[in-house]
Design an enzyme around this catalytic site. Sequence first.
Site, mmCIF file in Angstrom:
data_model
loop_
_atom_site.group_PDB
_atom_site.id
_atom_site.type_symbol
_atom_site.label_atom_id
_atom_site.label_comp_id
_atom_site.label_asym_id
_atom_site.label_seq_id
_atom_site.Cartn_x
_atom_site.Cartn_y
_atom_site.Cartn_z
ATOM 1 N N LYS A 1 -6.333 1.930 4.696
ATOM 2 C CA LYS A 1 -5.617 0.865 5.415
ATOM 3 C C LYS A 1 -6.599 -0.004 6.185
ATOM 4 O O LYS A 1 -7.471 0.501 6.886
ATOM 5 C CB LYS A 1 -4.635 1.484 6.420
ATOM 6 C CG LYS A 1 -3.295 1.748 5.831
ATOM 7 C CD LYS A 1 -2.256 2.030 6.894
ATOM 8 C CE LYS A 1 -1.020 2.552 6.235
ATOM 9 N NZ LYS A 1 -0.411 1.640 5.270
ATOM 10 N N ARG B 1 6.474 6.283 -2.167
ATOM 11 C CA ARG B 1 7.333 6.323 -3.365
ATOM 12 C C ARG B 1 6.941 7.479 -4.275
ATOM 13 O O ARG B 1 7.765 7.965 -5.050
ATOM 14 C CB ARG B 1 7.268 4.970 -4.082
ATOM 15 C CG ARG B 1 5.923 4.604 -4.613
ATOM 16 C CD ARG B 1 5.808 3.129 -4.948
ATOM 17 N NE ARG B 1 5.630 2.294 -3.762
ATOM 18 C CZ ARG B 1 5.538 0.985 -3.768
ATOM 19 N NH1 ARG B 1 5.634 0.321 -4.910
ATOM 20 N NH2 ARG B 1 5.357 0.295 -2.665
#
Length: 495
Positions: A272, A347
């Site tokens: 990130k 996901r």
Amino acid sequence: MISAIPRLGSRKVKGTPTDQALIGLTHIAIPVAASKIKIDNKWRKLLERHLSIDLEKEISGAKEFNSKIGEIIEVKSNTHSIKIFLIGVGENKLIDQRKLGAILGRRIKGSPIKLLSLCPQDEQQAIVHLNGLALSNYSWNLKSTKKSEPIEFLISDEFKSAINRSEVLVEATWKARDLIHTPSNIKTPKWVADQAKKMAKENQLSIRVKSGREIAKFGGLKAVGNSSKKNPPCFVEISYKPKKSGSKGKQIPHVVLVGKGITFDTGGVSLKRPYDMMTAMKTDMAGAAAVLLATVAAAKLNLNVRITTLLMLAENALSATSQRPSDVIEHFDGTTVEVINTDAEGRLVLADGLAYADLNLAPDYLIDVATLTGAATLGLSRHFAALYTRDNLMAKKFHEIGEVTGDRIWQMPLVDDYAIALESDIADLNHTADKYDFEAGSVTAALFLERFAGNRRWFHLDIAGPARSESDSGENPKGGTGYGVRLLTEWMAQL
Ligand code: BES
Ligand code: MN
Ligand code: ZN
């Protein structure tokens, strides 16, 4: 310090009230609509006599008071230590009760309090009002100095049957917040599973925790979670059945809840950036916290539904065992997926949970809750979760319940035209929908998840926005909000 949950209670203020109703109170909130005081006349006379005040005079003498929601005149008695809040309630609608509760709760936060609020006009209003009062009083820190103020919120005893329901909802939301606020050096996947075990035991829920070889078929959970040798992934399955089932012959609905439980999200190899984006990522298990505590609340309320709750617990770490962009993994149902960006880990863990639910649990309703995409926050900011489903009627129901409970949703479209973005040259799917540049990251993430839900009545709540608050606002504290506990519990109560 983990702050104590406020106590809820009631006082008799109807009929012929006595001075006893005032004992121990520090504050009384009195609703005012269109400059008129909306309380029982006998009780008002008692108050005015006891405190030697004239309430009507206070209103006519106040400048800039228009009885709008949340406007407050603070009245001090000359003879008594009780403070009166004359509070504007607008039209005093059900959905305003939470706001009013939160405004009052914030006003008195941080001091020892016994507040009697006369704002609610019926039992349903009382539940929502008490929720707002109590939840706005939340605070959490690990400071070594311990200080916790005793807080008590009371309502008129006409509506006292609201107290138990509010207590359950407040406590569950409070505990979800505690889990979300806990930093990730403490909050490992095993730690969350242990918390779930404790709660399951207290509420007679059955629970199984699987890890290691037992999760061999959970390709997504393993690919993400094996990035941490120290804090490996695990899968938690909790089930609730009502003590006595409802009307004979009528099947009670089976709800399966799946929560994203990433205990920290570094992004993995696709780290990130900018790095300060990462500090908020201890909250990436807010979906798991919501489904766990909604299950606990449902059990406490003995709701007439069957619930199976799946927590997909893993840390998305950066290490030598992290997955790589370009890896291909195999999910629980055999679907192969090309991993593009290891920061889209949510996901991957959810896909296994959904497939497991579809193949093994025969759900009537299959719901996943996840802090899934920054894109959902771009679209809706922090006040709404994005809801994806093909069941528009039920979406409307979620919307209505959201408006009342405060866990608001907005239905977003599953745009079939974008599904081609999920094609892969080397696997069944690519997992970030990187083909054709559709953007719409929250939509394509939902389309990815839908592939694993079979033909079930499926609902996906992307709570990346409302799971966390940037500031103290309304009934939400800065940090984890416990979003979803009230929504899911009240929704299940109405099935
Ligand atoms: N946990 C994040 C989503 C998130 C972002 C939640 C900000 C709360 C606040 C998720 O795992 C993530 O990193 N999603 C990526 C997906 C992308 C790589 C396709 C995102 O939204 O940027
Ligand atoms: Mn991520
Ligand atoms: Zn994440």
